[in-house]
Write an enzyme that holds these catalytic residues in place. Structure first.
Site, short mmCIF file in Angstrom:
data_model
loop_
_atom_site.label_atom_id
_atom_site.label_comp_id
_atom_site.label_asym_id
_atom_site.label_seq_id
_atom_site.Cartn_x
_atom_site.Cartn_y
_atom_site.Cartn_z
CB SER A 56 10.69 9.69 6.99
OG SER A 56 10.21 8.50 7.57
CG HIS A 113 1.01 -6.49 -2.88
ND1 HIS A 113 0.47 -7.62 -3.48
CD2 HIS A 113 -0.04 -5.65 -2.65
CE1 HIS A 113 -0.84 -7.46 -3.60
NE2 HIS A 113 -1.17 -6.29 -3.11
CD GLU A 232 -19.93 -18.36 22.69
OE1 GLU A 232 -19.67 -19.07 21.70
OE2 GLU A 232 -19.67 -18.69 23.86
P1 NAD Z 1 3.89 0.64 5.90
O1 NAD Z 1 2.76 1.57 5.74
O2 NAD Z 1 4.02 -0.13 7.15
O3 NAD Z 1 5.28 1.43 5.72
C1 NAD Z 1 5.50 2.29 4.68
C2 NAD Z 1 6.84 3.02 4.81
O4 NAD Z 1 7.01 3.84 3.67
C3 NAD Z 1 6.95 3.92 6.03
O5 NAD Z 1 8.25 3.79 6.56
C4 NAD Z 1 6.79 5.30 5.44
O6 NAD Z 1 7.50 6.26 6.14
C5 NAD Z 1 7.41 5.12 4.06
N1 NAD Z 1 6.94 6.11 3.09
C6 NAD Z 1 5.70 6.64 2.99
N2 NAD Z 1 5.70 7.52 1.96
C7 NAD Z 1 6.94 7.53 1.45
C8 NAD Z 1 7.58 8.24 0.40
N3 NAD Z 1 6.89 9.15 -0.29
N4 NAD Z 1 8.88 7.97 0.13
C9 NAD Z 1 9.56 7.06 0.84
N5 NAD Z 1 9.04 6.37 1.86
C10 NAD Z 1 7.75 6.61 2.16
O7 NAD Z 1 3.86 -0.32 4.61
P2 NAD Z 1 3.97 -1.90 4.59
O8 NAD Z 1 2.74 -2.50 5.18
O9 NAD Z 1 5.31 -2.32 5.10
O10 NAD Z 1 3.88 -2.18 3.00
C11 NAD Z 1 4.99 -2.09 2.15
C12 NAD Z 1 4.82 -3.08 1.02
O11 NAD Z 1 4.85 -4.41 1.54
C13 NAD Z 1 3.50 -2.97 0.27
O12 NAD Z 1 3.74 -3.28 -1.08
C14 NAD Z 1 2.64 -4.05 0.90
O13 NAD Z 1 1.61 -4.53 0.05
C15 NAD Z 1 3.70 -5.11 1.12
N6 NAD Z 1 3.37 -6.13 2.12
C16 NAD Z 1 2.99 -5.75 3.38
C17 NAD Z 1 2.73 -6.71 4.33
C18 NAD Z 1 2.37 -6.32 5.75
O14 NAD Z 1 2.21 -7.22 6.56
N7 NAD Z 1 2.26 -5.06 6.12
C19 NAD Z 1 2.86 -8.08 4.01
C20 NAD Z 1 3.29 -8.44 2.73
C21 NAD Z 1 3.54 -7.44 1.80
#
Ligand code: NAD
Ligand code: MG
Length: 336
Positions: A56, A113, A232
């Site tokens: 990663s 989520h 705007e």
């Molecule tokens: P992101 O895309 O920013 O990060 C995802 C992470 O997961 C990365 O570090 C990536 O390397 C890792 N990853 C990807 N594939 C993987 C795998 N196979 N095994 C292990 N790790 C892996 O995601 P995010 O936006 O932080 O979202 C994560 C959760 O948080 C989701 O459920 C999302 O709905 C929720 N969420 C996000 C936000 C937001 O502002 N981004 C807000 C509230 C809730």
């Protein structure tokens, strides 16, 4: 009549860090939410490891912060609480392969989520309690606010209402990431998932960008300068939204001219119409039936061609080009 102030808000004094400090936490993923949770947990003196695939790109960043990084399977097997912070579209696969085989009865599984649990894509094993700790803001803000001694409002929920320890652990988690400094609200997986999807599709992301684009295009098609159209329909949006955020619609309307306020009352409902309300009902129905979730997961599984095509198309919009050019000349819009 519906009472507007009968909801419960949990603050620092309603949550105890000791419940989480007694456990080992694995944060799976180190993206937007993952980095904020892991660092805030560490600073709240909670034993945390990060779970990431071997190669990663985020691994080096987590290690540079002094965090212990293991594979998702290793992190889960050594933990009592596993927080899933990988993208929603890959979470079920990661769960099946790496997490589920390493959960034991008495462990807790957590999400930011409710998507995968609510739509049945992740089915928690018997004996594992499940909670939601969902900050209502991007991860960057969750970390920034925490460092400043503040927090971002957070939602908590439990899947099984009968288990007495789950809510107090969820609150303990929310406190450790800074949520109880701002206020924590209790919800359910169903409510969080459906309102979150509806909000981002119909209002915050989809609704807003379509409104901006349509306004911009209307002005440009009528011969006005794209620069004026951008100011705007895009640039000034933040100024208006900041006022609403501070004090509601009335506060915003008290700050604009009477001319703008009269036009607001008269023309708003002509643009966003009864037909829009019907469309919103349809959108909500689609979400509740799980059709959007299935569509999104199928899109991901088939390689995401439509998603990538739409992203590319939107990035090429004139409004984006004009915006990039204008912002590069406006020092006051640079992120600090
Ligand atoms: P992101 O895309 O920013 O990060 C995802 C992470 O997961 C990365 O570090 C990536 O390397 C890792 N990853 C990807 N594939 C993987 C795998 N196979 N095994 C292990 N790790 C892996 O995601 P995010 O936006 O932080 O979202 C994560 C959760 O948080 C989701 O459920 C999302 O709905 C929720 N969420 C996000 C936000 C937001 O502002 N981004 C807000 C509230 C809730
Ligand atoms: Mg959201």
């Amino acid at each position: 009549m519906t009472s507007v102030d009968n909801f419960k808000v949990f603050y620092d004094e309603d949550a105890d860090l000791k419940w989480l400090r007694g456990k080992k936490v694995a944060v799976i993923g180190y993206g937007s939410q993952g980095h904020a949770h892991a660092l805030n947990l560490r600073d709240s003196e909670v034993a945390v490891t990060v779970g990431l695939p071997l190669h990663s790109a985020s691994k080096a960043r987590a290690e540079a912060e002094g965090l212990r990084v293991l594979t998702p399977a290793q992190a889960a097997s050594g933990a009592d609480v596993v927080m899933m912070l990988v993208p929603d579209e890959v979470a079920a696969e990661v769960f099946q392969q790496d997490i589920a085989p390493n959960l034991k009865p008495g462990d807790f599984l957590a999400f930011a989520h409710g998507f995968n649990v609510h739509f049945g894509k992740i089915v928690p094993p018997a004996g594992v309690e499940v909670f939601l700790a969902a900050p209502k803001g991007p991860g960057r803000t969750v970390r920034q606010q925490f460092v400043q001694g503040k927090g971002v409002p957070c939602l908590v929920g439990v899947l099984n209402e009968e288990h007495p320890d789950t809510l107090r652990l969820a609150l303990s988690y929310a406190k450790a990431i800074g949520g109880t400094r701002a206020g924590v609200f209790q919800t359910t997986f169903k409510e969080e998932t459906e309102t979150d999807l509806f909000g981002e599709q119909a209002v915050l992301c989809g609704g807003l960008t379509s409104l901006m684009k349509m306004g911009f295009e209307t002005l440009v098609e009528n011969g006005y300068s794209p620069v004026m159209a951008y100011f705007e329909c895009v640039h000034e949006m933040k100024l208006i939204v900041d006022l609403i955020y501070e004090g509601g619609l009335s506060h915003m309307r008290a700050s604009i001219s009477n001319t703008a306020e009269f036009g607001d009352y008269l023309v708003g409902p002509k643009v966003v119409t009864a037909q829009t309300r019907e469309r919103m009902q349809e959108v909500l129905g689609h979400i509740k039936a799980g059709e959007f979730a299935n569509q999104w997961l199928a899109e991901h599984q088939s390689g995401g061609a439509t998603f990538k095509k739409l992203r590319h198309l939107e990035q090429g919009h004139l409004m984006e080009k004009i915006g990039a050019s204008l912002r590069s000349r406006m020092s006051f819009t640079k992120p600090t």
